[in-house]
Design a protein around this motif. Structure first.
Motif, PDB file in Angstrom:
ATOM      1  N   TRP A  10       0.797  -1.218   0.000  1.00 12.12           N
ATOM      2  CA  TRP A  10       0.000   0.000   0.000  1.00 12.12           C
ATOM      3  C   TRP A  10       0.836   1.278   0.000  1.00 12.12           C
ATOM      4  N   PRO A  11       2.054   1.313   0.591  1.00  5.39           N
ATOM      5  CA  PRO A  11       2.811   2.567   0.511  1.00  5.39           C
ATOM      6  C   PRO A  11       3.189   2.953  -0.923  1.00  5.39           C
ATOM      7  N   ILE A  12       3.551   1.989  -1.757  1.00  5.44           N
ATOM      8  CA  ILE A  12       3.894   2.342  -3.139  1.00  5.44           C
ATOM      9  C   ILE A  12       2.634   2.711  -3.908  1.00  5.44           C
ATOM     10  N   ALA A  13       1.502   2.084  -3.588  1.00  6.33           N
ATOM     11  CA  ALA A  13       0.238   2.465  -4.237  1.00  6.33           C
ATOM     12  C   ALA A  13      -0.131   3.906  -3.875  1.00  6.33           C
ATOM     13  N   LEU A  14       0.078   4.270  -2.622  1.00  6.36           N
ATOM     14  CA  LEU A  14      -0.181   5.639  -2.180  1.00  6.36           C
ATOM     15  C   LEU A  14       0.740   6.616  -2.903  1.00  6.36           C
ATOM     16  N   THR A  57      -0.829  19.184  -2.043  1.00  3.95           N
ATOM     17  CA  THR A  57      -0.669  17.825  -2.558  1.00  3.95           C
ATOM     18  C   THR A  57       0.784  17.374  -2.457  1.00  3.95           C
ATOM     19  N   SER A  58       1.710  18.276  -2.772  1.00  2.22           N
ATOM     20  CA  SER A  58       3.123  17.892  -2.677  1.00  2.22           C
ATOM     21  C   SER A  58       3.539  17.709  -1.219  1.00  2.22           C
ATOM     22  N   THR A  59       2.865  18.393  -0.301  1.00  2.00           N
ATOM     23  CA  THR A  59       3.123  18.179   1.127  1.00  2.00           C
ATOM     24  C   THR A  59       2.715  16.764   1.527  1.00  2.00           C
ATOM     25  N   ALA A  60       1.628  16.266   0.949  1.00  2.00           N
ATOM     26  CA  ALA A  60       1.176  14.900   1.235  1.00  2.00           C
ATOM     27  C   ALA A  60       2.155  13.854   0.706  1.00  2.00           C
ATOM     28  N   LEU A  61       2.975  14.235  -0.273  1.00  2.00           N
ATOM     29  CA  LEU A  61       3.994  13.305  -0.779  1.00  2.00           C
ATOM     30  C   LEU A  61       5.034  12.961   0.284  1.00  2.00           C
ATOM     31  N   LEU A  62       5.323  13.903   1.164  1.00  2.00           N
ATOM     32  CA  LEU A  62       6.396  13.685   2.143  1.00  2.00           C
ATOM     33  C   LEU A  62       6.117  12.503   3.068  1.00  2.00           C
ATOM     34  N   PRO A  63       4.962  12.440   3.743  1.00  2.00           N
ATOM     35  CA  PRO A  63       4.721  11.237   4.550  1.00  2.00           C
ATOM     36  C   PRO A  63       4.598   9.973   3.696  1.00  2.00           C
ATOM     37  N   ALA A  64       4.141  10.115   2.449  1.00  2.00           N
ATOM     38  CA  ALA A  64       4.040   8.933   1.582  1.00  2.00           C
ATOM     39  C   ALA A  64       5.419   8.355   1.290  1.00  2.00           C
ATOM     40  N   THR A  65       6.424   9.219   1.118  1.00  2.00           N
ATOM     41  CA  THR A  65       7.780   8.705   0.873  1.00  2.00           C
ATOM     42  C   THR A  65       8.361   8.062   2.126  1.00  2.00           C
ATOM     43  N   ILE A  66       8.004   8.599   3.289  1.00  2.00           N
ATOM     44  CA  ILE A  66       8.468   7.999   4.549  1.00  2.00           C
ATOM     45  C   ILE A  66       7.822   6.632   4.740  1.00  2.00           C
ATOM     46  N   LEU A  67       6.538   6.530   4.426  1.00  2.00           N
ATOM     47  CA  LEU A  67       5.843   5.245   4.553  1.00  2.00           C
ATOM     48  C   LEU A  67       6.373   4.209   3.567  1.00  2.00           C
ATOM     49  N   LEU A  68       6.913   4.680   2.449  1.00  2.00           N
ATOM     50  CA  LEU A  68       7.510   3.738   1.501  1.00  2.00           C
ATOM     51  C   LEU A  68       8.713   3.037   2.132  1.00  2.00           C
ATOM     52  N   VAL A  69       9.477   3.762   2.943  1.00  2.00           N
ATOM     53  CA  VAL A  69      10.638   3.169   3.608  1.00  2.00           C
ATOM     54  C   VAL A  69      10.202   2.231   4.721  1.00  2.00           C
ATOM     55  N   ARG A  70       9.272   2.712   5.522  1.00  2.00           N
ATOM     56  CA  ARG A  70       8.781   1.906   6.634  1.00  2.00           C
ATOM     57  C   ARG A  70       7.307   2.149   6.776  1.00  2.00           C
ATOM     58  N   PRO A  71       6.467   1.245   6.502  1.00  2.00           N
ATOM     59  CA  PRO A  71       6.584  -0.203   6.461  1.00  2.00           C
ATOM     60  C   PRO A  71       6.814  -0.793   5.069  1.00  2.00           C
ATOM     61  N   GLY A  72       7.014   0.038   4.049  1.00  2.00           N
ATOM     62  CA  GLY A  72       7.103  -0.491   2.689  1.00  2.00           C
ATOM     63  C   GLY A  72       8.425  -1.129   2.307  1.00  2.00           C
ATOM     64  N   ARG A  73       9.446  -0.983   3.168  1.00  2.00           N
ATOM     65  CA  ARG A  73      10.785  -1.544   2.923  1.00  2.00           C
ATOM     66  C   ARG A  73      11.382  -1.060   1.604  1.00  2.00           C
ATOM     67  N   GLY A  74      11.074   0.169   1.225  1.00  2.00           N
ATOM     68  CA  GLY A  74      11.598   0.746  -0.008  1.00  2.00           C
ATOM     69  C   GLY A  74      12.854   1.559   0.250  1.00  2.00           C
ATOM     70  N   PRO A  75      13.391   2.180  -0.795  1.00  2.00           N
ATOM     71  CA  PRO A  75      14.604   2.986  -0.656  1.00  2.00           C
ATOM     72  C   PRO A  75      14.324   4.308   0.068  1.00  2.00           C
ATOM     73  N   TRP A  76      15.364   4.911   0.622  1.00  2.00           N
ATOM     74  CA  TRP A  76      15.228   6.142   1.401  1.00  2.00           C
ATOM     75  C   TRP A  76      15.288   7.396   0.532  1.00  2.00           C
ATOM     76  N   LEU A 118       9.774  11.295 -10.854  1.00  2.00           N
ATOM     77  CA  LEU A 118       9.319  10.592  -9.649  1.00  2.00           C
ATOM     78  C   LEU A 118       8.111   9.710  -9.962  1.00  2.00           C
ATOM     79  N   CYS A 119       7.210  10.213 -10.781  1.00  2.00           N
ATOM     80  CA  CYS A 119       6.032   9.431 -11.153  1.00  2.00           C
ATOM     81  C   CYS A 119       6.450   8.192 -11.953  1.00  2.00           C
ATOM     82  N   ALA A 124       7.587   2.234 -12.006  1.00  2.00           N
ATOM     83  CA  ALA A 124       8.579   1.222 -12.382  1.00  2.00           C
ATOM     84  C   ALA A 124       9.066   0.423 -11.172  1.00  2.00           C
ATOM     85  N   TYR A 125       8.919   0.969  -9.970  1.00  2.00           N
ATOM     86  CA  TYR A 125       9.413   0.339  -8.740  1.00  2.00           C
ATOM     87  C   TYR A 125       8.643  -0.941  -8.439  1.00  2.00           C
TER      88      TYR A 125
END
Length: 146
Positions: A10-14, A57-76, A118-119, A124-125
């Motif tokens: 779900w973090p990458i979907a977000l 909307t771009s402000t909402a991207l910031l927590p989405a990128t953090i969620l990608l790292v944890r719990p999404g186990r994505g890159p930082w 980024l999109c 592609a991720y």
């Protein structure tokens, strides 16, 4: 047998959803600006309103990128990318409201490129493969796996 923890999807979907929305807003900004500079002065109000919405909307991207790292186990690095993109968008709005079009237009083009990149990356991720809850099952030694 160790418990296998899959990466959260779900973090990458977000992130994909938000980057698509930001990309569409940036494209709309270009279209509104183009209409304004060709003579439709009524589009300036919509351009300004979309700029404020784009900041949110771009402000909402910031927590989405953090969620990608944890719990999404994505890159930082998308966290840094998101901060830079947010900062550029805030600066862009400030330059626009100050009527500094000499800087506003090229920065808008840079924002378009950053947002598109980024999109593209978000789509592609691929989420990482599951790993055991306690870490990899093979022990690691200085010479490599034993």
């Amino acid at each position: 047998m160790p418990e296998i923890r899959p990466a959260r999807r779900w973090p990458i979907a977000l992130l994909r959803t938000l980057t698509t929305i930001v990309l569409l807003q940036v494209l709309i900004q270009g279209a509104l600006a183009g209409g304004f500079v060709t003579g439709d002065v009524n589009l300036l109000g919509l351009h300004s309103a979309n700029a404020i919405l784009l900041i949110l909307t771009s402000t909402a991207l910031l927590p989405a990128t953090i969620l990608l790292v944890r719990p999404g186990r994505g890159p930082w690095w998308p966290i840094v990318f998101g901060v830079v993109l947010w900062w550029a968008i805030v600066m862009q709005a400030g330059l626009g409201f100050a009527r500094q079009v000499g800087l506003h237009i090229p920065l808008g083009m840079a924002i378009m490129g950053l947002t598109a990149a980024l999109c593209w990356w978000a789509f592609a991720y691929r989420t990482p493969a599951p790993v055991p809850a306690g870490g990899p099952s093979a022990p690691f030694t200085a010479g490599g796996p034993s």
